[in-house]
Every structure is written in structure tokens, then in C-alpha cells.
Design an enzyme around this catalytic site. Structure first.
Site, PDB file in Angstrom:
ATOM      1  N   PHE A 158       0.871  -1.169   0.000  1.00 42.71           N
ATOM      2  CA  PHE A 158       0.000   0.000   0.000  1.00 42.71           C
ATOM      3  C   PHE A 158       0.906   1.215   0.000  1.00 42.71           C
ATOM      4  O   PHE A 158       2.078   1.136   0.371  1.00 42.71           O
ATOM      5  CB  PHE A 158      -0.897  -0.013   1.244  1.00 42.71           C
ATOM      6  CG  PHE A 158      -2.374  -0.091   0.933  1.00 42.71           C
ATOM      7  CD1 PHE A 158      -2.852  -0.922  -0.064  1.00 42.71           C
ATOM      8  CD2 PHE A 158      -3.284   0.650   1.662  1.00 42.71           C
ATOM      9  CE1 PHE A 158      -4.209  -1.007  -0.333  1.00 42.71           C
ATOM     10  CE2 PHE A 158      -4.648   0.578   1.403  1.00 42.71           C
ATOM     11  CZ  PHE A 158      -5.105  -0.251   0.402  1.00 42.71           C
ATOM     12  N   GLN A 272      -7.836  14.504   3.895  1.00 41.17           N
ATOM     13  CA  GLN A 272      -7.135  13.703   2.889  1.00 41.17           C
ATOM     14  C   GLN A 272      -7.955  13.598   1.606  1.00 41.17           C
ATOM     15  O   GLN A 272      -9.119  13.209   1.631  1.00 41.17           O
ATOM     16  CB  GLN A 272      -6.861  12.298   3.420  1.00 41.17           C
ATOM     17  CG  GLN A 272      -6.038  11.460   2.439  1.00 41.17           C
ATOM     18  CD  GLN A 272      -5.604  10.142   3.035  1.00 41.17           C
ATOM     19  OE1 GLN A 272      -6.394   9.204   3.098  1.00 41.17           O
ATOM     20  NE2 GLN A 272      -4.359  10.065   3.482  1.00 41.17           N
ATOM     21  N   HIS A 274      -8.116  11.500  -1.534  1.00 37.91           N
ATOM     22  CA  HIS A 274      -7.645  10.260  -2.131  1.00 37.91           C
ATOM     23  C   HIS A 274      -7.362  10.504  -3.610  1.00 37.91           C
ATOM     24  O   HIS A 274      -8.144  11.178  -4.286  1.00 37.91           O
ATOM     25  CB  HIS A 274      -8.712   9.175  -1.963  1.00 37.91           C
ATOM     26  CG  HIS A 274      -8.201   7.787  -2.177  1.00 37.91           C
ATOM     27  ND1 HIS A 274      -7.870   7.307  -3.424  1.00 37.91           N
ATOM     28  CD2 HIS A 274      -7.973   6.778  -1.309  1.00 37.91           C
ATOM     29  CE1 HIS A 274      -7.445   6.050  -3.298  1.00 37.91           C
ATOM     30  NE2 HIS A 274      -7.506   5.709  -2.024  1.00 37.91           N
ATOM     31  N   LEU A 291     -14.884   6.008  -4.543  1.00 38.85           N
ATOM     32  CA  LEU A 291     -13.509   5.557  -4.404  1.00 38.85           C
ATOM     33  C   LEU A 291     -13.151   4.416  -5.354  1.00 38.85           C
ATOM     34  O   LEU A 291     -13.887   3.438  -5.476  1.00 38.85           O
ATOM     35  CB  LEU A 291     -13.270   5.097  -2.964  1.00 38.85           C
ATOM     36  CG  LEU A 291     -11.825   4.752  -2.609  1.00 38.85           C
ATOM     37  CD1 LEU A 291     -10.961   6.001  -2.669  1.00 38.85           C
ATOM     38  CD2 LEU A 291     -11.765   4.136  -1.214  1.00 38.85           C
ATOM     39  N   GLU A 294      -7.201   1.974  -3.324  1.00 37.36           N
ATOM     40  CA  GLU A 294      -5.746   1.988  -3.469  1.00 37.36           C
ATOM     41  C   GLU A 294      -5.202   0.602  -3.787  1.00 37.36           C
ATOM     42  O   GLU A 294      -4.070   0.464  -4.255  1.00 37.36           O
ATOM     43  CB  GLU A 294      -5.113   2.538  -2.193  1.00 37.36           C
ATOM     44  CG  GLU A 294      -3.624   2.789  -2.310  1.00 37.36           C
ATOM     45  CD  GLU A 294      -3.098   3.642  -1.174  1.00 37.36           C
ATOM     46  OE1 GLU A 294      -2.049   3.293  -0.617  1.00 37.36           O
ATOM     47  OE2 GLU A 294      -3.724   4.668  -0.861  1.00 37.36           O
ATOM     48  N   ARG A 342      -0.418   9.562  -0.324  1.00 34.19           N
ATOM     49  CA  ARG A 342      -1.649   9.972  -1.002  1.00 34.19           C
ATOM     50  C   ARG A 342      -1.672  11.454  -1.344  1.00 34.19           C
ATOM     51  O   ARG A 342      -2.170  11.846  -2.404  1.00 34.19           O
ATOM     52  CB  ARG A 342      -2.869   9.607  -0.142  1.00 34.19           C
ATOM     53  CG  ARG A 342      -3.149   8.120  -0.122  1.00 34.19           C
ATOM     54  CD  ARG A 342      -4.321   7.778   0.775  1.00 34.19           C
ATOM     55  NE  ARG A 342      -4.656   6.362   0.661  1.00 34.19           N
ATOM     56  CZ  ARG A 342      -5.617   5.776   1.353  1.00 34.19           C
ATOM     57  NH1 ARG A 342      -6.343   6.481   2.207  1.00 34.19           N
ATOM     58  NH2 ARG A 342      -5.873   4.494   1.199  1.00 34.19           N
ATOM     59  N   HIS A 406     -11.715  12.247   1.005  1.00 32.34           N
ATOM     60  CA  HIS A 406     -11.862  10.842   1.395  1.00 32.34           C
ATOM     61  C   HIS A 406     -11.843  10.606   2.894  1.00 32.34           C
ATOM     62  O   HIS A 406     -12.601   9.785   3.408  1.00 32.34           O
ATOM     63  CB  HIS A 406     -10.728  10.039   0.743  1.00 32.34           C
ATOM     64  CG  HIS A 406     -10.716   8.590   1.106  1.00 32.34           C
ATOM     65  ND1 HIS A 406     -11.803   7.762   0.911  1.00 32.34           N
ATOM     66  CD2 HIS A 406      -9.736   7.808   1.635  1.00 32.34           C
ATOM     67  CE1 HIS A 406     -11.501   6.537   1.303  1.00 32.34           C
ATOM     68  NE2 HIS A 406     -10.265   6.545   1.772  1.00 32.34           N
ATOM     69  N   ARG A 441      -2.954  10.495   6.318  1.00 31.40           N
ATOM     70  CA  ARG A 441      -3.147   9.119   6.780  1.00 31.40           C
ATOM     71  C   ARG A 441      -2.458   8.115   5.865  1.00 31.40           C
ATOM     72  O   ARG A 441      -2.578   8.190   4.639  1.00 31.40           O
ATOM     73  CB  ARG A 441      -4.635   8.784   6.876  1.00 31.40           C
ATOM     74  CG  ARG A 441      -4.898   7.341   7.298  1.00 31.40           C
ATOM     75  CD  ARG A 441      -6.360   7.086   7.531  1.00 31.40           C
ATOM     76  NE  ARG A 441      -7.157   7.176   6.328  1.00 31.40           N
ATOM     77  CZ  ARG A 441      -7.311   6.189   5.439  1.00 31.40           C
ATOM     78  NH1 ARG A 441      -6.667   5.041   5.598  1.00 31.40           N
ATOM     79  NH2 ARG A 441      -8.082   6.355   4.383  1.00 31.40           N
TER      80      ARG A 441
END
Length: 638
Positions: A158, A272, A274, A291, A294, A342, A406, A441
Site C-alpha cells: 500500500f 485527505q 484520495h 472511491l 488503493e 496519497r 476521502h 493518513r
């Protein structure tokens, strides 16, 4: 959790109309009619009230039940329909299934680096330390994690993580995790009440004695009397025009309720974005911002613009995709590529679009078609199914994506060992709080925080409950405060002006997107505050269509919450004169070491107040991990 019926206790009363203090003023309409409305409500007593039925609330409730208590969980939606289900890609834990050298201090170091060292180190370390046990616990409770060939829990890359640390169930991780927690809660027969909206906490500013709200199906008022309230009602990203949440959740309920009750908010300027939300102009307005997990990039997905450079066209690079574009992350982050932080990837995409290299629909391309089709179908089944329904086969062609609001790193300021907020009887957990994530995050840490900290909070609250908390009495002052709120809600429902709540919510979303979005500056933030004041003035002409069971009334209450958090975001973003993580000021583009401080927000009768607080240092094991400089090597995926 088992659904619990309404309480038997019902009261009717009438009196002066009160406003929703700190939120919407008394609305338009015939005030005499509003005063004549009888306010019927049920009184429900419980040792602990958990507000929010996602993973964080469920894990707290499970811990309480395993301690011998019977908490009551309330949620705004049908049973099991919480925002947790939208966290698709995975959950972090340093298990070392594929990379044995991984360990909790490295997980903590990655989290601090991603959070630009604005995180609460204790919160980070508690999460990283406890996550291997929480994953094993979920596994024991039946969560169907993907497995390696030798039977270990599988883990994927990730963004911005040094090792493969993200456990997953295809691209349905949050959904399966919540199902697992609910199954456990049902086995423990934890009472649950769905379709309940909480509009105010019973608080004198120093302690909380319960909560007030209404049944969204009947419109009846609900007074929850308890000495212990746990806020687990999510974040506020849906206040933005383009976001990955549904419109009726993540509206800032937890933050507005806590602030009005006397608690502090922290880090609210950090929202955040995304990198990969669906592009509405391509797939339809109902999909705008939804979304694209990821996990697509974690499994090797690549980002391309609409341009073709000379070297690409001549075959001199691997940068061409099915879209024919340039793999632009080579220019922004040649080492970590699409799996950089991100905020970095989101700003890169925004830059490509702004400079004219985006798609005709205002996005960029995300392509995983170079992977084996069966591998894609196995690892990303939800994405395959979703895009097939829109006429796109992602095993053969790219998706169009762009940044979307997000997750909100900011929230209630708590003690992470206990969940305490500084207001007696009030605790908070999950996306409702701030501290674990700092300025940005780390992907896969949101689900991790819910269960790691959720267990700790549940354990602490269980120790605070005494015998007299099982059925606390309702005092005259508590009843008076509740009835004031019920009359305010009746008045709000009677509003008969010219402006629909949904219209003002959409306008508010545009204000935040335009003035407190991916790129910010002082002029824009001040303009945003001016526009926010204009929006507040327009609420005096609000029109609610239908009674307290209508979506129009629900949107009016949502608006009251979102207005509070919008002002907090704009003011804290204006105050922080630097760029750090998800907060990027074009007029202050550098990170200022003097700003390694948290911004704390409190509220009183005179309005909002902002203070700074220094950030503590991490423990020795984490300092050593930071010194080692661990970093993702993206090219392992190539």
C-alpha cells in the site's frame, strides 16, 4: 448486535421554541405553530451509549459486552450499513507474512513519516503494537482474509509503506471486517437501534449525561440517559462537493456534537484527498468521487495522463498504457511512483489536469490491464464488477480517476489509552478523533485504528461503569435541556422558507472544495469564510419539505452539523501558514519546522478559539526505525 425496540416511556410537552445553539438559528415559518407542537419522546436508559455502528463503535461495544455490560449501540442507517464497508483495500498489521523483517516500530515509523510527524506518537505506537493481535482476533472470529500458498494471512503493498503490510479480502476488506464484527456482536446479543439520528449531547460543558435525537422512521424524539457516551460517528469528508462517502454520512456529526458538549477538536485543517475517485463526467454524477481503492495501485496499477512524449512514442520507455498516455508519476516520484503518499499522488494528478494533460472529462487514467486478467478478477472483484456495469472492462482498458475528499485526519482530541475527551462521561474513537494520522493518513491505517483503539477504549469505559449506571434517573434539568432540543427540532421541521436544505449542503460543499481543497491560500480561505457567512444567513429562509421522517429534514440536520465543521476547517487552514501533508498552501509552499504543532479548537458563547500545542517525541524503538530510513521500493512490483 441485536435490534432493540423503543422504550415504553413517552412524554408530551410544549413550551418556548429554542434554536439549535451553535448550529442553525431558529428557522422561518410560523413560530406560533411551532410552539404549539407537542413534543413526544421516549426515554431510554443504558449503562453505555455508543453513537455510531461502524467498526469502531462495534469493537468498543464488543469489549464492553465481553466485560459483562450491555451497551446500547445506535446508528443512522440500517443494521450493518456503515461507512466501514467502503474501506476496501485492506488493514495494516506488521505480521511479516511476506516480509519477515517488518515489525511494529517500522509500521509506526511509516505512519509518522506519512503524517509528517504531527501525529500523537502514543496513538501511533498503540495502533502499531496492537494490530497483529487484532488481526489474529478477527481471523479467529471468522474473517476470511486472503491467504498465501502456505496458509499465512496474505499482505499487499500500500502507498508509502516500507513492506507488504496490508491484510485484505480482495477489495472488500472493510465490508467483510464489519460483517465479522457484527456477527461477533450478535453472538454477544448487544442491543442495537438503527435509523436513529443524534442531534445533541446532554452536557453542561464539563460532563455528559446522555444524548438527544429522533427516530428517523417515526420522527419521535429520543432521550438517551446514560453516564457514559462513546462517539464513533465518523468524520466530515462528505461536507465537500466531491467525496468518496455517501451524501448522508460523514457530515461532521461527531465533531459538531463533541465541540458543543465542551470537547476539543484537533488537526481539522488536514483533509485527505484520495488520488483515485471516479470521474463523474465520465461515469455519471451518482459515481462522482466514488472511491477506486488503493488496492488497484497496490496490485500494480499505473497512472497515465493524456499526453505522449517523443521517447514514449518511439518505444523508449515503459510509460505507455492502453490509454496511450504518459506515466507521469515518473516525473513526480521516480522511486515510489504510484505508491507514494496519497497527498503527493493527489497533487500530482491535480497538477496534470490543471496543466491540460488530463482526460477530456477532467481526470487521468488508472490502468492495471498489464496484469493477468484472472489475477485482476481475483484481487479486485468489486472494481471489476463495478466498472463492468458501466461498460468498462478494467482487465483490458483504463479507468478515469481524479482526487476526491476521502478521510479527515482531524477530529476530537482524546487520550488514546482511554478515549477520554476531557468532558466527564464522554469518549470518542475511530475517524471521529484525531491523533493517529497526523497531517496525512497512511493507507490501511483507518481500519486498523478502529479495532486497535476501539478495544482499548471499550476496556477503559467498562472499568468506569458502576452499579448505579445501569438505569440512571433523569433529572429535571436534563429533561428541560432535552425538551428544548425537541422543540428546536419541531421548529426546524416547520420551516417554510424558499431554500431547500439540500441546496445549501451542495453550496457548502462547493465552498469547501473551492476554498479549502487540495490547494489553498489565504485569500481563498478568507473568501471561503465570507461565503460561509452568507450561507448561514440563507438558513433563515430554509424550507423543510415533509415531517421529521423526510430526507429534507435529515438534510437540514446534516446541514447544521456541516456548517460547524466547515467553519472549523476554514479557520484552522487559514491559521496554519505552511504546507504539511494534506494541507497545502500555495502562498506558504514550504514546511515550517516551527509549525510542528497541533491546532486545538474549542468553542464557547463568544465563538471558536484556536490554540497551539507541541507534539511529543516517539519511543526509542520507533526513533531507531526512523533513523534506519525504511522506505518502499516500488520497483519490487515491476
Amino acid at each position: 448486535m441485536t435490534e432493540t425496540p423503543p422504550a415504553d416511556h413517552s412524554v408530551s410537552t410544549a413550551g418556548d421554541v429554542g434554536g439549535v445553539d451553535g448550529r442553525l438559528p431558529t428557522q422561518g415559518g410560523d413560530e406560533a405553530d411551532a410552539r404549539d407542537h407537542e413534543v413526544a419522546y421516549d426515554v431510554v436508559t443504558t449503562p453505555v451509549l455508543v453513537i455510531g455502528a461502524g467498526a469502531a463503535g462495534a469493537r468498543v461495544a464488543i469489549e464492553l459486552a465481553e466485560s459483562g455490560l450491555e451497551p446500547l449501540v445506535v446508528g443512522k442507517r440500517d443494521y450493518g450499513d456503515a461507512h466501514t464497508t467502503w474501506a476496501a483495500g485492506g488493514i495494516n498489521a506488521a505480521l511479516g507474512s511476506l516480509d519477515p523483517e517488518d515489525d511494529w516500530p517500522i509500521h509506526a515509523a511509516d505512519t509518522l513519516n506519512e503524517g509528517h510527524h504531527l501525529n500523537d506518537p502514543e496513538a501511533v505506537e498503540l495502533t502499531a503494537k496492537h494490530m497483529p493481535d487484532r488481526i489474529r482476533e478477527l481471523d479467529e472470529w471468522g474473517m476470511s482474509f486472503a491467504r498465501t500458498d502456505d496458509g499465512k494471512i496474505n499482505q499487499r503493498y500500500f502507498g508509502a509503506q516500507s513492506y507488504r503490510r496490508t491484510c485484505f479480502v480482495g477489495d472488500r476488506t472493510g465490508e467483510v471486517m464489519l460483517e465479522t464484527l457484527i456477527d461477533r456482536a450478535q453472538a454477544l446479543e448487544i442491543p442495537y437501534r438503527e435509523n436513529v439520528m443524534i442531534t445533541r449531547l446532554l452536557s453542561d460543558g464539563t460532563r455528559v449525561d446522555g444524548a438527544v435525537g429522533f427516530d428517523m422512521e417515526t420522527g419521535d424524539g429520543l432521550l438517551f440517559r446514560t453516564n457514559h457516551v462513546v462517539l464513533a460517528a465518523g468524520g466530515f469528508s462528505a461536507a465537500y462537493r466531491r467525496h468518496s462517502s455517501r451524501d448522508d454520512e460523514n457530515n461532521g456529526d461527531a465533531q459538531a456534537l463533541a465541540l458543543e458538549a465542551g470537547a476539543r477538536l484537533l488537526d481539522t485543517e488536514f483533509v485527505q484527498f484520495h488520488p483515485t475517485g471516479m470521474v463523474g463526467e465520465r461515469y455519471g454524477d451518482e459515481w462522482d468521487g466514488r472511491l477506486v481503492t488503493e488496492a488497484v495501485r497496490g496490485e500494480g496499477g499505473r497512472l497515465y495522463n493524456s499526453e505522449v512524449s517523443a521517447s514514449d512514442a518511439s518505444g523508449g520507455s515503459e510509460a505507455l498504457s492502453a490509454s496511450g498516455g504518459e506515466r507521469f508519476m515518473e516525473r513526480y516520484s521516480p522511486d515510489q511512483m504510484e505508491l507514494d503518499a496519497r497527498d503527493v499522488v493527489a497533487r500530482a494528478i491535480a497538477q496534470e489536469v490543471r496543466e491540460g494533460r488530463g482526460t477530456e472529462h477532467g481526470g487521468v487514467y488508472l490502468d492495471i490491464s498489464h496484469r493477468d486478467p484472472e489475477y485482476i478478477r481475483e484481487r479486485l472483484p468489486t472494481m471489476v464488477e463495478r466498472f463492468e456495469g458501466l461498460g468498462v472492462d478494467i482487465t483490458e482498458e483504463p479507468m478515469e480517476v481524479g482526487p476526491t475528499a476521502h478521510y479527515t485526519m482531524g477530529g476530537v482530541d482524546i487520550d488514546f489509552q482511554t478515549g477520554e475527551t476531557g468532558v466527564d462521561g464522554l469518549y470518542a474513537v475511530g475517524e471521529a478523533v484525531a491523533g493517529v494520522h497526523g497531517a496525512n493518513r497512511l493507507g490501511g491505517n483507518s481500519l486498523a485504528e478502529t479495532v486497535a483503539i476501539g478495544k482499548l477504549v471499550g476496556d477503559h469505559v467498562s472499568e468506569q461503569v458502576t452499579a448505579g449506571d445501569d438505569a440512571p434517573t433523569v433529572t429535571d434539568s436534563q429533561r428541560a435541556l432535552a425538551e428544548r432540543e425537541f422543540r428546536a427540532l419541531a421548529d426546524l421541521a416547520a420551516s417554510d422558507g424558499d431554500v431547500a436544505p439540500r441546496t445549501l449542503l451542495e453550496d457548502l460543499g462547493e465552498v469547501l472544495w473551492t476554498h479549502a481543497g487540495i490547494l489553498r491560500d489565504g485569500t481563498g480561505l478568507r473568501d471561503g469564510l465570507d461565503r460561509l457567512a452568507e450561507l448561514r444567513a440563507r438558513t433563515a429562509d430554509l424550507r423543510v419539505d415533509g415531517d421529521r421522517t423526510s430526507r429534507s429534514f435529515e438534510y437540514a440536520v446534516d446541514l447544521s452539523m456541516s456548517l460547524v465543521v466547515a467553519e472549523v476547517v476554514l479557520r484552522t487552514a487559514l491559521e496554519r501558514t505552511e504546507s504539511r501533508g494534506a494541507h497545502y498552501r500555495t502562498d506558504y509552499p514550504e514546511t515550517d519546522p516551527a509549525w510542528r504543532q497541533n491546532l486545538i479548537v474549542t468553542a464557547d458563547e463568544s465563538g471558536l478559539s484556536l490554540q497551539r500545542r507541541g507534539v511529543a517525541g516517539p519511543s526509542e524503538p520507533v526513533r531507531e526505525a526512523l533513523a534506519e530510513g525504511y522506505e518502499l521500493d516500488y520497483h519490487h512490483l515491476e
